[in-house]
Write a protein that holds these residues in place. Sequence first.
Motif, short mmCIF file in Angstrom:
data_model
loop_
_atom_site.label_atom_id
_atom_site.label_comp_id
_atom_site.label_asym_id
_atom_site.label_seq_id
_atom_site.Cartn_x
_atom_site.Cartn_y
_atom_site.Cartn_z
N ASP A 172 0.87 -1.17 0.00
CA ASP A 172 0.00 0.00 0.00
C ASP A 172 0.91 1.22 0.00
O ASP A 172 1.21 1.80 1.05
CB ASP A 172 -0.90 -0.02 1.23
CG ASP A 172 -1.99 1.05 1.19
OD1 ASP A 172 -1.80 2.06 0.49
OD2 ASP A 172 -3.01 0.87 1.89
N SER A 173 1.38 1.60 -1.19
CA SER A 173 2.40 2.64 -1.30
C SER A 173 1.91 4.00 -0.81
O SER A 173 2.66 4.73 -0.16
CB SER A 173 2.90 2.74 -2.74
OG SER A 173 1.84 2.97 -3.63
N GLU A 174 0.68 4.33 -1.11
CA GLU A 174 0.17 5.64 -0.71
C GLU A 174 0.12 5.77 0.82
O GLU A 174 0.51 6.79 1.38
CB GLU A 174 -1.23 5.86 -1.30
CG GLU A 174 -1.77 7.25 -1.07
CD GLU A 174 -3.08 7.50 -1.80
OE1 GLU A 174 -3.84 8.38 -1.36
OE2 GLU A 174 -3.34 6.81 -2.81
N ARG A 175 -0.35 4.71 1.47
CA ARG A 175 -0.43 4.74 2.94
C ARG A 175 0.96 4.79 3.56
O ARG A 175 1.18 5.48 4.56
CB ARG A 175 -1.21 3.51 3.43
CG ARG A 175 -1.53 3.52 4.93
CD ARG A 175 -2.76 2.65 5.23
NE ARG A 175 -2.61 1.30 4.79
CZ ARG A 175 -2.29 0.27 5.60
NH1 ARG A 175 -2.09 0.49 6.89
NH2 ARG A 175 -2.19 -0.95 5.12
N PHE A 176 1.91 4.05 2.97
CA PHE A 176 3.27 4.10 3.50
C PHE A 176 3.88 5.49 3.34
O PHE A 176 4.46 6.03 4.29
CB PHE A 176 4.16 3.08 2.79
CG PHE A 176 5.62 3.36 3.03
CD1 PHE A 176 6.20 3.13 4.26
CD2 PHE A 176 6.41 3.93 2.02
CE1 PHE A 176 7.53 3.44 4.50
CE2 PHE A 176 7.74 4.23 2.24
CZ PHE A 176 8.30 4.00 3.49
N LEU A 177 3.79 6.07 2.15
CA LEU A 177 4.37 7.38 1.91
C LEU A 177 3.77 8.43 2.85
O LEU A 177 4.49 9.31 3.37
CB LEU A 177 4.19 7.79 0.46
CG LEU A 177 5.11 7.08 -0.54
CD1 LEU A 177 4.59 7.22 -1.96
CD2 LEU A 177 6.53 7.61 -0.43
N GLU A 178 2.49 8.33 3.08
CA GLU A 178 1.85 9.27 3.99
C GLU A 178 2.40 9.13 5.41
O GLU A 178 2.67 10.12 6.08
CB GLU A 178 0.32 9.02 3.99
CG GLU A 178 -0.46 9.98 4.86
CD GLU A 178 -1.96 9.73 4.81
OE1 GLU A 178 -2.68 10.17 5.73
OE2 GLU A 178 -2.42 9.08 3.84
N PHE B 171 5.38 7.78 6.27
CA PHE B 171 6.79 8.13 6.29
C PHE B 171 6.97 9.65 6.35
O PHE B 171 7.71 10.16 7.22
CB PHE B 171 7.47 7.57 5.03
CG PHE B 171 8.90 8.02 4.88
CD1 PHE B 171 9.90 7.55 5.71
CD2 PHE B 171 9.24 8.94 3.89
CE1 PHE B 171 11.22 7.97 5.57
CE2 PHE B 171 10.55 9.37 3.74
CZ PHE B 171 11.54 8.88 4.59
N ILE B 172 6.31 10.38 5.47
CA ILE B 172 6.43 11.83 5.46
C ILE B 172 5.86 12.42 6.76
O ILE B 172 6.44 13.33 7.36
CB ILE B 172 5.74 12.44 4.24
CG1 ILE B 172 6.42 11.98 2.95
CG2 ILE B 172 5.72 13.97 4.31
CD1 ILE B 172 7.86 12.40 2.80
N GLY B 173 4.74 11.88 7.19
CA GLY B 173 4.13 12.37 8.43
C GLY B 173 5.01 12.17 9.65
O GLY B 173 5.07 13.02 10.55
#
Length: 308
Positions: free
Chosen positions: A294-300, A302-304
């Motif tokens: 789930d790349s979108e959830r991970f990126l969110e 990580f950045i958060g």
Amino acid sequence: MKKVIMDVDTGIDDALAILYAIESKQLDILGITTVNGNVPLDYVTKNTLKVLHLAGENIPAYPGAVEPYLREAVHEFKVHGNDGIGNALDDMTVTKELEDTFAADFIIESAYEHNKDLTLIMVGPLTNLALALKKDPAIKDMIGEVVIMGGVVSNAGHGNMLPTSEFNIFADAEAAKVVFHKGLDITLVSLDVTHQVMMTDEHVEKLKDTKYYNFVKDATDEYMAYGLRLYGKRQCALHDPLTVGYVLNPTLLTTEKYYVDVETSSPLSYGQTICDFRGLLGKEPNVNICPGVDSERFLEDFIGTLNL
């Protein structure tokens, strides 16, 4: 909190993974072990100490293998820059010193002390763990989980060293072969999923005016330039942070267990992680591979997490 050791060859994405692990506040990081890989060990060690200094953390760091288990060392300066972290912390002076204990010995000691409660996050070549298992094979029954960034499984032909080989495994395939065949609980976070989590300049700008903005921007500039040459777009894969992300939240990745072996003979496919999807070899499954993310959830996340 999970008790973890991070084993790193600190280039750019290792540095980001260390910061992600620290700032998650969800992991009890017992120590960080260094290993020759992206850059030579003295660079790795210096980079690791700088990243810990940047984070304001006094996590102990242990020096590891200077060279691979059997072969000659290979490095990735073209991706990670002259020093391994894009020269982002050139002006930093670090006073923190390394621990006296060798990395493999620290892994052994920790396995005995935290029997089955220990998770190893391996984001470099697997030399240190192979050496630890060689010195004391009994620890294979004491380590709870080993999460490895390495390999390319379903997407053969899209390696980053050879068409079928990923750098961390290629850099010490003999060590990887040792580790894969010791009966450990292994999850392999491979290029199949890490190439789906690309950080762009837009992501970096979300960190503007935060603690890590300057470092992330400076460190990833050359990394993204490499992505531009490779993919035609300024972006960089978050290989090692995704590996930490799995430890923090296993639901980010789907896993399936198969028999996986490592090629150590062929010059055409040295370091290939070969997955027996159809059971043709008749071997017991030994590795959890990751077919989806789930790349979108991970990126969110990580950045958060870095948005301090």
